[in-house]
Design a protein around this motif. Structure first.
Motif, PDB file in Angstrom:
ATOM      1  N   SER A  38       0.825  -1.207   0.000  1.00 17.71           N
ATOM      2  CA  SER A  38       0.000   0.000   0.000  1.00 17.71           C
ATOM      3  C   SER A  38       0.860   1.259   0.000  1.00 17.71           C
ATOM      4  N   GLU A  39       1.961   1.212   0.750  1.00 18.37           N
ATOM      5  CA  GLU A  39       2.865   2.371   0.809  1.00 18.37           C
ATOM      6  C   GLU A  39       3.535   2.606  -0.544  1.00 18.37           C
ATOM      7  N   GLU A  40       3.930   1.528  -1.224  1.00 16.50           N
ATOM      8  CA  GLU A  40       4.548   1.665  -2.552  1.00 16.50           C
ATOM      9  C   GLU A  40       3.582   2.278  -3.555  1.00 16.50           C
ATOM     10  N   LYS A  41       2.316   1.846  -3.489  1.00 17.66           N
ATOM     11  CA  LYS A  41       1.307   2.418  -4.381  1.00 17.66           C
ATOM     12  C   LYS A  41       1.111   3.900  -4.089  1.00 17.66           C
ATOM     13  N   ALA A  42       1.108   4.251  -2.792  1.00 17.55           N
ATOM     14  CA  ALA A  42       0.932   5.652  -2.411  1.00 17.55           C
ATOM     15  C   ALA A  42       2.102   6.502  -2.893  1.00 17.55           C
ATOM     16  N   ILE A  43       3.322   5.951  -2.856  1.00 19.77           N
ATOM     17  CA  ILE A  43       4.507   6.682  -3.329  1.00 19.77           C
ATOM     18  C   ILE A  43       4.406   6.949  -4.823  1.00 19.77           C
ATOM     19  N   LYS A  44       4.009   5.944  -5.593  1.00 20.07           N
ATOM     20  CA  LYS A  44       3.862   6.124  -7.046  1.00 20.07           C
ATOM     21  C   LYS A  44       2.812   7.185  -7.357  1.00 20.07           C
ATOM     22  N   LYS A  45       1.697   7.160  -6.625  1.00 24.11           N
ATOM     23  CA  LYS A  45       0.633   8.136  -6.857  1.00 24.11           C
ATOM     24  C   LYS A  45       1.095   9.543  -6.510  1.00 24.11           C
ATOM     25  N   ALA A  46       1.863   9.671  -5.422  1.00 28.45           N
ATOM     26  CA  ALA A  46       2.357  10.988  -5.001  1.00 28.45           C
ATOM     27  C   ALA A  46       3.357  11.538  -6.016  1.00 28.45           C
ATOM     28  N   LYS A  47       4.203  10.683  -6.570  1.00 26.97           N
ATOM     29  CA  LYS A  47       5.194  11.126  -7.565  1.00 26.97           C
ATOM     30  C   LYS A  47       4.502  11.627  -8.827  1.00 26.97           C
TER      31      LYS A  47
END
Length: 330
Positions: free
Chosen positions: A234-243
């Motif tokens: 979930s954190e990895e997905k959130a990082i991609k979305k934030a970038k």
């Protein structure tokens, strides 16, 4: 020292009041009558628990699990307790499948197994290990035997027509002090929970015996690390979305690194239930902060539903229905 002395004095005063005053004698009498009533109601019972779960694992692997010391790792809960029991085992040379442990516990068992032909192959359709336990208070059995329990439990499975397997643990009968019966039932709930987590895990029945042994030795930690893995995703997905949105991800990447490091540690975690409320309890303050930080970052980018989904997945793995419970990360 003065605190200990004061405590002993108060305990002595309370003891004298219980046996020398009308109120104290009435209290002792009430406790005695209540305990006697509880013993009559709960001290002797048949079918005192039954738990089951479904699996699609190889029946031969499940037979091996229940027939060896693998199941004992879960049944004994603590490694030091298992080693203590095994060190005191003496097999009965006159009776098959019977043993004593430290001259205070008698254990005997018999195994029932039935095969059937499925698509031209013989498969185990029914397996049951029936174990009888008679245990006395250790050390004083030869002088003053006090029974802790005389009970029979069944562990096994039955193959269904669709090929799935129902694993069952059944308390056939119990005889002993009523408080011990409730402890046995609590233990049975843990055992079926831990057994399901192990048998339905990806590594069960594989050739990685060392990893399986490590998992059996601490099922709650295994469930917790699965939760951390889902949190990482979930954190990895959130990082991609934030970038993609052009938002800084420094703090999120730090949380991701902390999650990976936390997976390599031996934090102690438990899921506690109080009525309808469920609480994730972690004794490591650093672990609490890492999880809280990750959940906050996921909630900020993905929304509160993503955070709730992560917690619900942990509660589901812990044997509770998330929709019935109130969740909190610490």
């Amino acid at each position: 020292m003065s605190i200990l002395r004061l405590g002993l004095q108060r305990a002595g005063l309370l003891g004298r009041r219980l046996v020398t005053t009308p109120t104290g004698l009435a209290t002792l009498g009430g406790l005695g009558v209540g305990s006697y009533g509880m013993q009559l109601k709960y001290g002797n019972s048949t079918d005192f628990f039954q738990h089951e779960f479904k699996t699609t694992k190889d029946p031969d692997a499940i037979v091996d699990f229940y027939s060896t010391e693998d199941f004992l790792q879960i049944l004994g809960i603590f490694g030091i307790a298992i080693q203590f029991v095994l060190a005191g085992v003496q097999w009965d040379t006159d009776t098959e499948n019977s043993m004593t442990c430290w001259n205070s516990m008698q254990i005997s068992f018999d195994i029932t197994e039935r095969e059937e032909t499925v698509d031209g192959e013989e498969v185990v359709a029914l397996f049951n290990k029936r174990e009888k336990f008679i245990n006395y208070v250790p050390l004083i059995k030869s002088v003053f035997p006090i029974l802790l329990w005389d009970q029979v439990q069944n562990f096994g499975f039955q193959r269904q027509q669709d090929g799935t397997i129902i694993v069952r643990h059944h308390g056939e009968y119990f005889h002993g002090p009523w408080p011990v019966r409730f402890l046995v039932q609590l233990h049975a709930r843990y055992v079926i929970w831990a057994t399901e987590r192990h048998i339905n895990s990806p590594i069960f029945g594989t050739d990685d015996l060392e990893l399986q042994e490590h998992q059996r030795s601490n099922i709650p930690l295994h469930v917790f690390k699965e939760f951390l893995s889902s949190l990482q995703v979930s954190e990895e997905k959130a990082i991609k979305k934030a970038k993609l949105a052009g938002t800084t991800t420094v703090h999120m990447e730090a949380s991701l690194a902390n999650l990976e490091r936390l997976k390599r540690t031996e934090s102690v975690v438990s899921v506690q239930r109080r009525g309808s409320k469920v609480k994730l309890a972690i004794n490591d303050k650093e672990a609490q902060e890492v999880i809280r930080s990750a959940l906050e970052e996921i909630s900020r980018v993905e929304g509160s539903q993503a955070t709730a989904a992560a917690l619900q997945e942990l509660l589901k793995k812990s044997g509770y229905e998330p929709e019935e419970a109130e969740k909190s990360p610490a």
